[in-house]
Write an enzyme that holds these catalytic residues in place. Structure first.
Site, PDB file in Angstrom:
ATOM      1  N   LYS A  91       0.853  -1.181   0.000  1.00  0.00           N
ATOM      2  CA  LYS A  91       0.000   0.000   0.000  1.00  0.00           C
ATOM      3  C   LYS A  91       0.888   1.229   0.000  1.00  0.00           C
ATOM      4  O   LYS A  91       1.990   1.219   0.551  1.00  0.00           O
ATOM      5  CB  LYS A  91      -0.891   0.020   1.249  1.00  0.00           C
ATOM      6  N   GLY A 191     -21.648   5.977   4.335  1.00  0.00           N
ATOM      7  CA  GLY A 191     -20.673   6.294   3.296  1.00  0.00           C
ATOM      8  C   GLY A 191     -21.187   5.850   1.946  1.00  0.00           C
ATOM      9  O   GLY A 191     -21.208   4.655   1.635  1.00  0.00           O
ATOM     10  N   GLY A 193     -20.121   7.052  -1.185  1.00  0.00           N
ATOM     11  CA  GLY A 193     -19.259   7.627  -2.202  1.00  0.00           C
ATOM     12  C   GLY A 193     -18.994   6.656  -3.328  1.00  0.00           C
ATOM     13  O   GLY A 193     -19.915   6.042  -3.872  1.00  0.00           O
ATOM     14  N   VAL A 195     -17.865   3.599  -3.671  1.00  0.00           N
ATOM     15  CA  VAL A 195     -18.360   2.226  -3.562  1.00  0.00           C
ATOM     16  C   VAL A 195     -19.794   2.187  -3.040  1.00  0.00           C
ATOM     17  O   VAL A 195     -20.643   1.458  -3.557  1.00  0.00           O
ATOM     18  CB  VAL A 195     -17.444   1.387  -2.646  1.00  0.00           C
ATOM     19  N   GLY A 196     -20.064   2.976  -2.016  1.00  0.00           N
ATOM     20  CA  GLY A 196     -21.348   2.913  -1.335  1.00  0.00           C
ATOM     21  C   GLY A 196     -22.544   3.137  -2.232  1.00  0.00           C
ATOM     22  O   GLY A 196     -23.579   2.468  -2.074  1.00  0.00           O
TER      23      GLY A 196
END
Length: 363
Positions: A91, A191, A193, A195-196
């Site tokens: 990451k 949430g 955004g 993905v949500g």
């Protein structure tokens, strides 16, 4: 997976000496001309090159950025192992407010940093970075995924991330209620955004009653205006206390499940897209003790990494969707292992992932 927390000394102790560390490499990147400050953490390459996204975020300190990179990269090792990918975990985080400092030159400088690792780390999108950003990064680094279709990539990975979470939710319903459908169930999504909002569409199509919240009002009204039947509450604190809530889906940043929220949670199932949902070790047991079924986050949100990994071999959406659909079976297998071993599902998922990584390390 115990999180790394605390001071810089704690970070170094975790990296080199504790059971929660074991990272192979951590790289600090800086380009003064563009303002780039980044951390690239490679947790494991046992299964193959480390794969994980780039988070662009205004961290409170450099130590906090390193801490997040360590936690997220370790999580990617487990996620990639459970997704059946031939990739280890990595990451990267870029320090700063992307609305203020993100420029083409900064992204190019970042691409050169990733390229300097010679393919040990493959990057993609995460919080604060988008397909257009990866197109820029790819101009300096061929180990870049999450690019636009026009530039040989797969495009937005949030589509399959949401699909995978939906499959994990269906598996949770199957395990708890004996039926893999959300029809008639009340699902709270925190949430909505990248993905949500895709997850909400899957839920509505399946006949669920959906209640949403988000710190960004434009994200809320984008859904509410299109779907008037969707309920809206002011914040997550109110969402988790809704009477009759069947499923809670944390889809924002990590740490959503802590001592306070678990004690107040009315839902029977937690299944969402956010990474690192458990704020600290022991929360998974608190959930289990309260009779709340937890679908491990890094298992159910693996649809996106399945997509970007496929991009390295010539992207095919239907092939990826078939792989992401297997999250249903993987989630059920975790619940079965948890019951067999008498442990929470999060611990069962860790055991399965650790076994695959250990087997890969054997000569």
């Amino acid at each position: 997976m115990t999180d790394v927390t605390g001071s810089p000394d704690d970070v170094l102790h975790t990296l080199f000496r504790s059971d929660q560390g074991g990272h192979e490499q951590v790289v600090l990147c800086q380009d003064r001309a563009t303002g780039l400050k980044a951390v690239i953490a490679i947790h494991s390459t046992a299964l193959g090159p480390a794969l994980g996204g780039t988070r662009f975020y205004p961290y409170a300190s450099e130590a906090a950025a390193v801490t997040d990179a360590l936690n997220l990269s370790r999580g990617m090792s487990y996620k990639n192992a459970m997704a059946g990918l031939d990739h280890g975990g990595g990451k990267a985080v870029i320090i700063g407010d992307p609305e203020q400092i993100k420029t083409e030159d900064l992204l190019l400088a970042y691409g050169r940093c990733v390229a300097s690792l010679g393919g040990r780390y493959v990057t993609a999108c995460d919080v604060g970075t988008y397909v257009a950003d990866m197109d820029v990064v790819a101009r300096e680094c061929r180990w870049t995924t999450g690019r636009s279709p026009e530039n040989g990539g797969a495009g937005d990975s949030s589509v399959l991330t949401a699909f995978g979470v939906f499959q994990g939710m269906r598996a949770s319903a199957q395990h708890l209620w004996g039926d893999p459908t959300l029809r008639g169930r009340t699902v709270g999504v925190a949430g909505v955004g990248k993905v949500g909002h895709h997850l909400v569409e899957h839920l509505l199509e399946d006949g669920a009653q959906v209640v949403i919240t988000d710190v960004r009002q434009d994200a809320v009204w984008r859904i509410a205006d299109k779907n008037p039947a969707v309920g809206v509450v002011a914040d997550t604190e109110r969402l988790i206390r809704i009477e009759g809530l069947d499923i809670y889906a944390p889809c924002a940043l990590g740490g959503a499940l802590n001592d306070e929220s678990v004690a107040e949670l009315t839902a029977r199932i937690v299944c969402g897209a956010a990474n690192n949902q458990l704020e600290h070790a022991g929360v998974e047991k608190d959930l289990s003790d309260r009779g709340i079924l937890y679908a491990p986050d890094y298992v159910v949100n693996a649809g996106g990494v399945i997509q970007v990994a496929d991009e390295l071999h010539g992207f095919d959406f239907e092939r990826c969707r078939t792989k992401a659909a297997k999250i249903f079976d993987t989630t059920l297998a975790i619940f079965a292992r948890a019951k067999e071993d008498g442990i929470p599902p999060a611990a069962a998922a860790d055991r399965i992932a650790e076994h695959r990584m250990a087997e890969a390390r054997r000569p």
